[in-house]
Design a protein around this motif. Structure first.
Motif, mmCIF file in Angstrom:
data_model
loop_
_atom_site.group_PDB
_atom_site.id
_atom_site.type_symbol
_atom_site.label_atom_id
_atom_site.label_comp_id
_atom_site.label_asym_id
_atom_site.label_seq_id
_atom_site.Cartn_x
_atom_site.Cartn_y
_atom_site.Cartn_z
ATOM 1 N N THR A 1 0.848 -1.192 0.000
ATOM 2 C CA THR A 1 0.000 0.000 0.000
ATOM 3 C C THR A 1 0.887 1.247 0.000
ATOM 4 O O THR A 1 2.123 1.152 0.000
ATOM 5 C CB THR A 1 -0.900 0.053 1.254
ATOM 6 N N MET A 2 0.253 2.400 0.068
ATOM 7 C CA MET A 2 0.993 3.654 0.124
ATOM 8 C C MET A 2 1.892 3.715 1.359
ATOM 9 O O MET A 2 2.896 4.437 1.353
ATOM 10 C CB MET A 2 0.030 4.835 0.086
ATOM 11 N N TYR A 3 1.555 2.956 2.398
ATOM 12 C CA TYR A 3 2.386 2.912 3.601
ATOM 13 C C TYR A 3 3.823 2.515 3.265
ATOM 14 O O TYR A 3 4.774 3.044 3.852
ATOM 15 C CB TYR A 3 1.794 1.910 4.597
ATOM 16 N N ASP A 4 3.991 1.594 2.326
ATOM 17 C CA ASP A 4 5.310 1.055 2.030
ATOM 18 C C ASP A 4 6.235 2.068 1.369
ATOM 19 O O ASP A 4 7.453 1.854 1.339
ATOM 20 C CB ASP A 4 5.171 -0.190 1.142
ATOM 21 N N ALA A 5 5.712 3.145 0.850
ATOM 22 C CA ALA A 5 6.545 4.238 0.339
ATOM 23 C C ALA A 5 6.612 5.391 1.328
ATOM 24 O O ALA A 5 7.669 6.012 1.502
ATOM 25 C CB ALA A 5 6.001 4.737 -1.001
ATOM 26 N N LEU A 6 5.498 5.683 1.995
ATOM 27 C CA LEU A 6 5.461 6.836 2.897
ATOM 28 C C LEU A 6 6.253 6.588 4.174
ATOM 29 O O LEU A 6 6.960 7.487 4.653
ATOM 30 C CB LEU A 6 4.008 7.183 3.229
ATOM 31 N N ALA A 7 6.167 5.398 4.734
ATOM 32 C CA ALA A 7 6.858 5.116 5.997
ATOM 33 C C ALA A 7 8.377 5.266 5.873
ATOM 34 O O ALA A 7 9.002 5.939 6.703
ATOM 35 C CB ALA A 7 6.486 3.728 6.515
ATOM 36 N N PRO A 8 9.022 4.674 4.864
ATOM 37 C CA PRO A 8 10.467 4.883 4.745
ATOM 38 C C PRO A 8 10.837 6.330 4.456
ATOM 39 O O PRO A 8 11.901 6.793 4.889
ATOM 40 C CB PRO A 8 10.880 3.955 3.599
ATOM 41 N N ALA A 9 9.974 7.056 3.748
ATOM 42 C CA ALA A 9 10.242 8.471 3.493
ATOM 43 C C ALA A 9 10.232 9.268 4.788
ATOM 44 O O ALA A 9 11.105 10.119 5.018
ATOM 45 C CB ALA A 9 9.207 9.032 2.513
ATOM 46 N N VAL A 10 9.259 9.000 5.639
ATOM 47 C CA VAL A 10 9.167 9.693 6.920
ATOM 48 C C VAL A 10 10.384 9.373 7.786
ATOM 49 O O VAL A 10 10.990 10.262 8.394
ATOM 50 C CB VAL A 10 7.862 9.327 7.649
ATOM 51 N N ARG A 11 10.762 8.110 7.838
ATOM 52 C CA ARG A 11 11.934 7.724 8.634
ATOM 53 C C ARG A 11 13.199 8.401 8.119
ATOM 54 O O ARG A 11 14.025 8.888 8.902
ATOM 55 C CB ARG A 11 12.104 6.207 8.622
ATOM 56 N N ALA A 12 13.355 8.440 6.803
ATOM 57 C CA ALA A 12 14.543 9.066 6.214
ATOM 58 C C ALA A 12 14.580 10.558 6.527
ATOM 59 O O ALA A 12 15.649 11.112 6.830
ATOM 60 C CB ALA A 12 14.565 8.836 4.703
ATOM 61 N N LEU A 13 13.430 11.211 6.464
ATOM 62 C CA LEU A 13 13.368 12.636 6.763
ATOM 63 C C LEU A 13 13.704 12.890 8.226
ATOM 64 O O LEU A 13 14.481 13.789 8.554
ATOM 65 C CB LEU A 13 11.980 13.180 6.429
ATOM 66 N N GLU A 14 13.139 12.088 9.108
ATOM 67 C CA GLU A 14 13.405 12.251 10.537
ATOM 68 C C GLU A 14 14.882 12.032 10.853
ATOM 69 O O GLU A 14 15.483 12.784 11.639
ATOM 70 C CB GLU A 14 12.547 11.275 11.342
ATOM 71 N N GLU A 15 15.485 11.024 10.235
ATOM 72 C CA GLU A 15 16.898 10.749 10.482
ATOM 73 C C GLU A 15 17.783 11.881 9.956
ATOM 74 O O GLU A 15 18.740 12.288 10.618
ATOM 75 C CB GLU A 15 17.281 9.425 9.830
ATOM 76 N N ALA A 16 17.459 12.384 8.778
ATOM 77 C CA ALA A 16 18.259 13.463 8.197
ATOM 78 C C ALA A 16 18.142 14.744 9.015
ATOM 79 O O ALA A 16 19.142 15.432 9.273
ATOM 80 C CB ALA A 16 17.823 13.713 6.751
ATOM 81 N N VAL A 17 16.925 15.058 9.420
ATOM 82 C CA VAL A 17 16.718 16.256 10.244
ATOM 83 C C VAL A 17 17.426 16.089 11.594
ATOM 84 O O VAL A 17 18.041 17.021 12.114
ATOM 85 C CB VAL A 17 15.212 16.513 10.449
ATOM 86 N N GLY A 18 17.359 14.884 12.145
ATOM 87 C CA GLY A 18 17.977 14.622 13.432
ATOM 88 C C GLY A 18 19.483 14.768 13.423
ATOM 89 O O GLY A 18 20.092 15.077 14.469
ATOM 90 N N THR A 19 20.106 14.569 12.268
ATOM 91 C CA THR A 19 21.551 14.719 12.164
ATOM 92 C C THR A 19 21.952 16.096 11.653
ATOM 93 O O THR A 19 23.132 16.341 11.374
ATOM 94 C CB THR A 19 22.145 13.644 11.241
ATOM 95 N N GLY A 20 20.978 16.984 11.536
ATOM 96 C CA GLY A 20 21.280 18.367 11.184
ATOM 97 C C GLY A 20 21.483 18.642 9.713
ATOM 98 O O GLY A 20 22.040 19.690 9.348
ATOM 99 N N GLN A 21 21.027 17.754 8.844
ATOM 100 C CA GLN A 21 21.178 17.995 7.411
ATOM 101 C C GLN A 21 20.291 19.151 6.965
ATOM 102 O O GLN A 21 19.191 19.348 7.499
ATOM 103 C CB GLN A 21 20.817 16.740 6.618
ATOM 104 N N PRO A 22 20.717 19.926 5.981
ATOM 105 C CA PRO A 22 19.873 20.995 5.441
ATOM 106 C C PRO A 22 18.567 20.434 4.899
ATOM 107 O O PRO A 22 18.497 19.259 4.503
ATOM 108 C CB PRO A 22 20.729 21.593 4.314
ATOM 109 N N LEU A 23 17.547 21.278 4.855
ATOM 110 C CA LEU A 23 16.224 20.826 4.437
ATOM 111 C C LEU A 23 16.243 20.193 3.054
ATOM 112 O O LEU A 23 15.617 19.149 2.837
ATOM 113 C CB LEU A 23 15.239 22.005 4.461
ATOM 114 N N ALA A 24 16.963 20.802 2.109
ATOM 115 C CA ALA A 24 16.989 20.270 0.751
ATOM 116 C C ALA A 24 17.539 18.847 0.737
ATOM 117 O O ALA A 24 16.999 17.959 0.060
ATOM 118 C CB ALA A 24 17.827 21.167 -0.159
#
Length: 208
Positions: A128-151
């Motif tokens: 389902t759409m979960y299988d694409a959205l869930a990894p995207a959310v995790r990747a965004l959270e991890e990147a933000v958590g390590t201080g990566q720029p928004l882009a």
């Protein structure tokens, strides 16, 4: 910081991608569903664009609320309630803020994912759409958590969504109309996972 105008650009870019890939979404849905995902979502996002042009919401919460309500009322099948719930959860999470930072964007997409889970009872591997959205959310959270720029954070999220979408090809559907096909549902990317990937890609394009 991301303001309402930038978020509006995100919604418009999503609508553009849906229109551009409408036939592909319908083709994917014809293999394992009702063959209407492309047409339904295009109709809904076209209505969203018109509503937002006429009403010009002044806050992120208002923008997401109008988007969600319009999708619920115009998109048929399962995708209307799922996308509508996602945007309404985003609205509630945005609160009264006039601008959003990278951490806020991660929170609203997490809220969108939780809304999809609540509405569709989906989990990893259901195709389902979960299988694409869930990894995207995790990747965004991890990147933000390590201080990566928004882009860079949004680009990581888009790439994770695409990998998740591709992974649905081999899956056997356990939810929705596709689940009726059993093993025959394997071999086709999920249309919902495909369209939600466009949502994340649109964010990476418009908000970066």
């Amino acid at each position: 910081m991301v303001d309402t105008d930038a978020l509006h650009a995100w919604i418009r870019e999503f609508a553009r991608l849906v229109e551009q890939h409408q036939d592909l979404l319908t083709e994917l849905d014809s293999a394992i569903g009702d063959a209407d995902h492309g047409a339904n979502l295009h109709r809904g996002m076209s209505a969203v664009v018109e509503v937002l042009r006429a009403e010009t919401p002044s806050t992120p919460a208002e923008l997401f609320k109008r988007t969600g309500m319009t999708l619920v009322s115009t998109v048929g099948g399962a995708s209307g309630p799922l996308y509508g719930t996602a945007f309404l959860r985003m609205s509630a999470t945005a609160g009264e803020a006039e601008t959003l930072d990278a951490g806020d964007l991660a929170k609203i997409l997490r809220a969108a994912l939780e809304g999809v889970v609540t509405r569709g009872k989906a989990q990893a591997g259901d195709k389902t759409m979960y299988d694409a959205l869930a990894p995207a959310v995790r990747a965004l959270e991890e990147a933000v958590g390590t201080g990566q720029p928004l882009a860079e954070a949004l680009d990581a999220a888009a790439r994770a969504a695409e990998r998740g979408r591709e992974a649905t090809t081999a899956m056997i559907a356990r939810k929705g109309r596709a689940s009726y096909l059993g093993e025959r549902s394997a071999g086709h990317p999920d249309p919902g996972a495909t369209s939600v990937t466009y949502l994340v890609v649109a964010a990476a394009t418009a908000l970066a």
